[in-house]
Design an enzyme around this catalytic site. Structure first.
Site, short mmCIF file in Angstrom:
data_model
loop_
_atom_site.label_atom_id
_atom_site.label_comp_id
_atom_site.label_asym_id
_atom_site.label_seq_id
_atom_site.Cartn_x
_atom_site.Cartn_y
_atom_site.Cartn_z
N ASP A 25 0.85 -1.18 0.00
CA ASP A 25 0.00 0.00 0.00
C ASP A 25 0.90 1.25 0.00
O ASP A 25 1.49 1.58 -1.01
CB ASP A 25 -0.92 -0.10 1.22
CG ASP A 25 -1.98 0.98 1.28
OD1 ASP A 25 -2.59 1.27 0.25
OD2 ASP A 25 -2.21 1.53 2.37
N LYS A 80 -1.24 -1.56 -4.55
CA LYS A 80 -2.01 -0.33 -4.75
C LYS A 80 -1.02 0.80 -5.03
O LYS A 80 -0.74 1.61 -4.15
CB LYS A 80 -2.79 0.02 -3.47
CG LYS A 80 -4.17 -0.57 -3.39
CD LYS A 80 -5.05 0.18 -2.40
CE LYS A 80 -4.95 -0.37 -1.02
NZ LYS A 80 -5.92 0.22 -0.06
#
Ligand code: 5GP
Ligand code: MG
Length: 180
Positions: free
Chosen positions: A101, A129
């Site tokens: 992330d 992500k």
């Protein structure tokens, strides 16, 4: 639980197919290397259990457990709650992660393990992500299951307040669940 899910992003079947593909690549990569496969707890457990069974080489399993040390503001500082138990000096290390992330935890994990002087470190993350990456993090995952949009996902090991880890798919939570 399933009523709290707005959209299923990845079905069980999609995940299993991708894990089989990654398994073929990792089996070739780690033939004759006897890797130490390190899972970062707790979110990785479901992916870990499925992934290792598709890496068809002799290997050693180990785990690390991190905590984010959040004081008054989110400094992104990490603590090792439980370190690996294997002696990884001179060994080939494969890190398995649930999600890449902001990069804070993977960056920390790689630096921490690098101090133990392994022969190599590679990263395999189920989800990536990239939009969320913190500026200054240049680390790349070597193997990525799925690149996903900037949404908070749960299931297949990933939690919201320790819930939803046992959902068999990856889904986006309904916003009202956070707002409650
Ligand atoms: P980082 O921001 O350091 O890259 O990710 C740290 C951790 O935050 C991940 O290992 C994961 O446990 C959690 N995390 C990041 N994004 C999500 C998400 O979309 N859903 C859930 N459940 N956890 C996430
Ligand atoms: Mg995690």
């Amino acid at each position: 639980m399933e009523n709290d899910i707005q959209q299923i992003l990845l079905t069980q079947e999609q995940i299993q197919n991708r894990i089989r593909e990654l398994g073929q690549v990792l089996t070739a990569e780690y033939a004759d290397k006897n890797p130490v496969i390190i899972g970062v707890l707790k979110g990785v457990v479901v992916f870990y259990a499925d992934m290792i069974r598709q890496i068809k080489v002799p290997c050693q399993l180990d785990f690390m457990w991190l905590s984010s040390y959040s004081g008054t503001n989110s400094t992104g500082k990490m603590l090792v709650r439980q370190d690996v138990t294997a002696d990884i000096k001179g060994r080939h290390v494969l890190i398995l992660e649930d999600i890449y992330d902001t990069g804070t935890s993977l960056d920390f994990t790689v630096r921490h393990l690098a101090e133990k002087e392994p022969a190599s470190i590679k990263i395999c993350t189920l989800l990536d992500k990239p939009e969320r990456r913190r500026p200054g993090i240049t680390l790349q995952a070597d193997y990525v299951g799925f690149t996903i949009p900037n949404a908070f996902v749960v299931g297949y090991g990933l939690d919201y307040n320790e819930k939803y880890r046992n959902l068999p798919f990856v889904g986006i939570l309904k916003p009202e669940v956070y707002e409650k």
